[in-house]
Write an enzyme that holds these catalytic residues in place. Structure first.
Site: not given
Ligand code: IMP
Ligand code: MG
Length: 177
Positions: A44, A99-100, A103, A105, A107, A157, A163
């Site tokens: 991402g 990081e993009d 959400d 957290g 990751t 994506d 993307r």
């Molecule tokens: P986390 O829940 O913070 O661990 O997010 C996990 C991964 O999911 C992140 O690295 C993002 O790349 C991807 N992600 C989370 N939310 C979105 C979204 O709304 N659109 C696209 N990718 C997402």
């Molecule tokens: Mg990501």
């Protein structure tokens, strides 16, 4: 790019450019006279990292890490595994994770913990977007907070699509998938 069914523009390419410029100025100020290693979290972050790197006036090195989140997007899991590790030796280096979007957290926490074990001199975190209501963790450089929903474009994506959109869009996953 023309509006697409099921997509609603939330951040225009112009606003993204302004955010990237602001983040670059903050990073340049903090890393003056240093050469940080930018570690992009694949896939991402590839667009954001390439724009951010080109906006920075300080020397940087670039590497990538790839995580895999077990479970599907509908049923996320807290387990994150490293699918592809970085290739550089970061011991004693200034490392900035790029990081993009954050959400839940999980990751960011997994990548910080993984790279922290490699003994970098400093380890900081830069995210373009943070979803409102996300858990507690430290983001050193944050582009913008967004309210709920799933977003695509600018590297992000939905089922591997969108993307390449230059803006960031909220997607109605019922219709847009
Ligand atoms: P986390 O829940 O913070 O661990 O997010 C996990 C991964 O999911 C992140 O690295 C993002 O790349 C991807 N992600 C989370 N939310 C979105 C979204 O709304 N659109 C696209 N990718 C997402
Ligand atoms: Mg990501």
């Amino acid at each position: 790019m023309a509006a697409k069914t099921g997509l609603r523009l939330v951040i225009s390419p112009g606003e993204i450019r302004a955010i990237v410029k602001r983040l670059a100025r903050e990073i340049e100020r903090d890393y003056a006279d240093r050469t940080p290693v930018l570690v992009g979290v694949l896939k991402g972050s590839f667009v954001f990292l390439s724009d951010l790197a080109r906006e920075l006036s300080i020397p940087v090195e670039v590497d990538f890490i790839r995580t895999l989140c077990y479970g599907t997007r509908d049923v996320p899991s807290d387990e994150v595994c490293i699918m592809k590790d970085i290739e550089m030796d970061i011991e004693g280096r200034d490392v900035l994770i790029v990081e993009d979007i954050v959400d839940r957290g999980v990751t960011v926490n997994a990548v910080m913990e993984h790279l922290g074990k490699k003994n970098p001199a400093t380890l900081r975190f830069c995210a373009l977007l943070l979803k409102e209501g996300a858990g507690a963790f430290n983001i050193d450089y944050l582009g913008r907070t967004i309210t709920g929903g799933f977003v695509v474009g600018y590297g992000m994506d939905y089922k591997e699509r969108y993307r390449n959109l230059p803006g960031i869009y909220l997607i109605d996953t019922e219709r847009g998938g």
